[in-house]
Design a protein around this motif. Structure first.
Motif, mmCIF file in Angstrom:
data_model
loop_
_atom_site.group_PDB
_atom_site.id
_atom_site.type_symbol
_atom_site.label_atom_id
_atom_site.label_comp_id
_atom_site.label_asym_id
_atom_site.label_seq_id
_atom_site.Cartn_x
_atom_site.Cartn_y
_atom_site.Cartn_z
ATOM 1 N N ALA A 177 0.920 -1.276 -0.096
ATOM 2 C CA ALA A 177 0.069 -0.050 -0.031
ATOM 3 C C ALA A 177 0.890 1.320 0.078
ATOM 4 O O ALA A 177 0.671 2.162 -0.619
ATOM 5 N N VAL A 178 1.925 1.353 0.652
ATOM 6 C CA VAL A 178 2.952 2.477 0.732
ATOM 7 C C VAL A 178 3.662 2.245 -0.574
ATOM 8 O O VAL A 178 3.510 3.368 -1.225
ATOM 9 N N THR A 179 4.245 1.386 -1.036
ATOM 10 C CA THR A 179 5.115 1.450 -2.374
ATOM 11 C C THR A 179 4.254 1.771 -3.404
ATOM 12 O O THR A 179 4.655 2.474 -4.449
ATOM 13 N N LEU A 180 2.873 1.213 -3.319
ATOM 14 C CA LEU A 180 2.186 1.487 -4.847
ATOM 15 C C LEU A 180 1.582 2.978 -4.584
ATOM 16 O O LEU A 180 1.274 3.551 -6.042
ATOM 17 N N ILE A 213 20.808 -3.584 -4.537
ATOM 18 C CA ILE A 213 19.553 -3.664 -5.684
ATOM 19 C C ILE A 213 20.264 -4.897 -6.637
ATOM 20 O O ILE A 213 19.434 -5.821 -7.309
ATOM 21 N N ILE A 214 21.484 -4.810 -7.130
ATOM 22 C CA ILE A 214 22.012 -5.954 -8.094
ATOM 23 C C ILE A 214 21.847 -7.323 -7.292
ATOM 24 O O ILE A 214 21.528 -8.360 -8.192
ATOM 25 N N PHE A 215 22.150 -7.363 -6.188
ATOM 26 C CA PHE A 215 22.131 -8.692 -5.732
ATOM 27 C C PHE A 215 20.647 -9.184 -5.588
ATOM 28 O O PHE A 215 20.318 -10.498 -5.842
ATOM 29 N N GLY A 216 19.625 -8.154 -5.471
ATOM 30 C CA GLY A 216 18.390 -8.568 -5.259
ATOM 31 C C GLY A 216 17.956 -8.988 -6.708
ATOM 32 O O GLY A 216 17.010 -10.078 -6.846
ATOM 33 N N VAL A 217 18.480 -8.371 -7.734
ATOM 34 C CA VAL A 217 18.198 -8.713 -8.978
ATOM 35 C C VAL A 217 18.660 -10.091 -9.391
ATOM 36 O O VAL A 217 17.867 -10.972 -9.829
ATOM 37 N N ILE A 218 19.847 -10.352 -8.931
ATOM 38 C CA ILE A 218 20.365 -11.646 -9.400
ATOM 39 C C ILE A 218 19.616 -12.965 -8.358
ATOM 40 O O ILE A 218 19.316 -13.996 -8.939
ATOM 41 N N GLU A 273 14.854 -2.496 -2.864
ATOM 42 C CA GLU A 273 14.322 -3.801 -3.348
ATOM 43 C C GLU A 273 12.705 -3.395 -3.056
ATOM 44 O O GLU A 273 11.677 -4.046 -3.643
ATOM 45 N N MET A 274 12.363 -2.622 -2.097
ATOM 46 C CA MET A 274 11.104 -2.279 -1.807
ATOM 47 C C MET A 274 10.322 -1.630 -3.051
ATOM 48 O O MET A 274 9.253 -1.862 -3.109
ATOM 49 N N PHE A 275 11.213 -0.955 -4.071
ATOM 50 C CA PHE A 275 10.470 -0.550 -5.287
ATOM 51 C C PHE A 275 10.571 -1.311 -6.178
ATOM 52 O O PHE A 275 10.255 -0.903 -7.331
ATOM 53 N N LEU A 276 11.245 -2.404 -6.204
ATOM 54 C CA LEU A 276 11.466 -3.149 -7.345
ATOM 55 C C LEU A 276 10.264 -4.094 -7.888
ATOM 56 O O LEU A 276 10.428 -4.868 -8.757
ATOM 57 N N GLY A 277 9.208 -3.823 -7.056
ATOM 58 C CA GLY A 277 7.999 -4.859 -7.397
ATOM 59 C C GLY A 277 8.221 -6.025 -6.677
ATOM 60 O O GLY A 277 7.461 -6.809 -6.774
ATOM 61 N N GLY A 278 9.126 -6.161 -5.449
ATOM 62 C CA GLY A 278 9.247 -7.340 -4.868
ATOM 63 C C GLY A 278 7.926 -7.133 -3.752
ATOM 64 O O GLY A 278 7.278 -6.272 -3.782
ATOM 65 N N GLY A 297 7.099 -5.120 -0.264
ATOM 66 C CA GLY A 297 6.920 -3.624 -0.131
ATOM 67 C C GLY A 297 7.801 -3.129 0.835
ATOM 68 O O GLY A 297 8.926 -3.416 1.323
ATOM 69 N N ALA A 298 7.249 -2.091 1.894
ATOM 70 C CA ALA A 298 7.945 -1.674 3.042
ATOM 71 C C ALA A 298 8.330 -2.546 4.077
ATOM 72 O O ALA A 298 9.250 -2.336 4.794
ATOM 73 N N ALA A 299 7.855 -3.658 4.089
ATOM 74 C CA ALA A 299 8.126 -4.887 5.057
ATOM 75 C C ALA A 299 9.712 -5.223 4.899
ATOM 76 O O ALA A 299 10.329 -5.545 5.915
ATOM 77 N N ASN A 300 10.110 -5.030 3.791
ATOM 78 C CA ASN A 300 11.557 -5.110 3.335
ATOM 79 C C ASN A 300 12.384 -4.428 4.237
ATOM 80 O O ASN A 300 13.593 -4.883 4.370
#
Lengths: 217, 186
Positions: free
Chosen positions: A93-96, B18-23, B83-88, B91-94
């Protein structure tokens, strides 16, 4: 709501439900989170992914607790499963609802995070499409030589880190040549308001969660 | 030894995360596969422990690269913020997991007084990362409710995962970086 406050609220609530074992508050937060996610009008695919993917860890945890622990505590199993969904739905909800730039601005202006952290991280996030391409290119280049590079191959990380070092130098240079100076006062191009109403909503939501948490199982 | 972080370092730390996240998005598939295989025999949570090392790699890697206090924490935490914004899905729980993992890997280098960017530092970081992330799962993922036997199995699985990814793999990458003269030999 102000982006920094919104983030703080979600982090506080997520932390709190990690250490409490109440079902009603979790279900309520799931409903709120789902409502907020739908309000951002996500694509159907995003919505499905948010609902389906957490099912695996949720099911794994609850089945293990319910069937394979001495207590066979199905109530706690339900708490754990709902907990996974609270994390995912509130977090999304935050990120979207908050573009990264707006969050970075708010963290700098409202939360007084040093600008180099706010915009340095933002710069890295904005590079994401290039990072994905670069990782694919490194893998493809390996394939051409008959070498398969996977997540356990040191060489894949090594090459990606070399690119990251170059990018970080170029990005920092680019930002500095556009007038970014570390630890200097900055003017604000787009102020992010932090009003009394924001605070009221923050305190109200957090307070309401406490009441539900105490009153219901 | 410099302890200040400049814009360039901050961008690099976030990029590495972020790179490690992508890999290791691949890690998600492994997690799901293990989960489905292990749940029917009652070892489902082991999927989490077996893949944990992958998620914690950015921290020790950042420490080996920048060799200064705070690098492990920032590498892990800024990576999580990215990673929070990578569409993982998290989300913010990251940010919370990133914070816990960051503190855990950082502590390993802190107790060696930031002087061992070698096997000792990595082993210490692996040790603390295993214990602290396990303690976190004790509450968050309900490990407190498992039997003692299962907990011991999970702890061993987690330590092996940490050792392989945050210890051996990070050291191998650091060796390559040393040979390329990107970092000085320890």
């Amino acid at each position: 709501m102000n982006p920094s406050l919104k983030l703080l609220l979600v982090l506080l609530l997520s932390l709190e439900i990690s250490f409490t074992q109440k079902l009603v508050v979790n279900l309520l937060l799931i409903a709120v989170g789902l409502g907020l996610v739908i309000a951002t009008r996500p694509g159907l695919l995003t919505l499905l992914r948010l609902l389906v993917v957490p099912a695996i860890p949720a099911a794994t945890l609850s089945i293990t607790i319910g069937l394979f622990t001495p207590g066979h505590d199905w109530f706690f199993a339900a708490v754990l499963a709902s907990r996974v969904y609270v994390y995912v739905l509130l977090g999304s909800a935050v990120t979207l609802s908050t573009p990264p730039l707006r969050l970075a601005r708010s963290l700098e202006q409202n939360a007084h995070l040093p600008a180099k952290f706010a915009y340095g991280t933002l710069a890295a996030i904005n590079l994401l499409p290039r990072i994905v391409t670069a990782v694919k290119t490194i893998k493809a280049a390996g394939q051409m030589r008959g070498v398969t590079l996977s997540f356990w191959s040191p060489r894949l990380y090594f090459k990606a880190i070399l690119s990251a070092i170059t990018w970080s130098e170029q990005l920092a240079q680019a930002m500095e040549s556009h007038g970014f100076v570390e630890n200097q006062p900055r003017t604000v191009a787009q102020p992010i308001p932090l009003s009394k109403i924001d605070w009221l909503r923050f305190v109200g939501s957090f307070g309401l969660a406490q009441v539900v948490l105490i009153a219901f199982p | 030894m410099s302890t200040r972080y400049h814009l360039k370092d901050i961008i690099l730390l976030a990029l590495i995360g972020i790179i490690f996240g992508v890999i290791y998005y691949a890690g998600d598939f492994i997690y799901n596969g293990f989960s489905i295989l292990l749940t029917p025999v009652g070892l489902g949570p082991m999927a989490n422990d077996l893949t944990m090392g992958l998620w914690c790699m950015a921290g020790p890697m950042a420490a080996m690269l920048l060799r200064r206090p705070g690098a492990a924490f920032l590498g892990e935490f800024l990576g999580a913020a990215g990673e929070m914004f990578l569409g993982g899905q998290w989300g913010a729980a990251n940010l919370i997991s990133g914070f816990v993992q960051g503190v855990a890997t950082e502590l390993g280098f802190a107790v060696t007084r930031y002087k061992h960017y070698d096997w000792l530092g990595l082993a210490s970081s692996t040790f603390f990362a295993t214990l602290i992330t396990f303690g976190w799962d004790w509450f968050r993922n309900g490990y407190a409710h498992f039997s003692l036997g299962l907990n011991l199995i999970l702890l061993v699985a987690r330590f092996i995962s940490m050792f392989v990814f945050c210890g051996v793999l990070v050291k191998l990458i650091a060796n390559l970086l040393e040979r390329a003269h990107v970092i000085k030999p320890a």
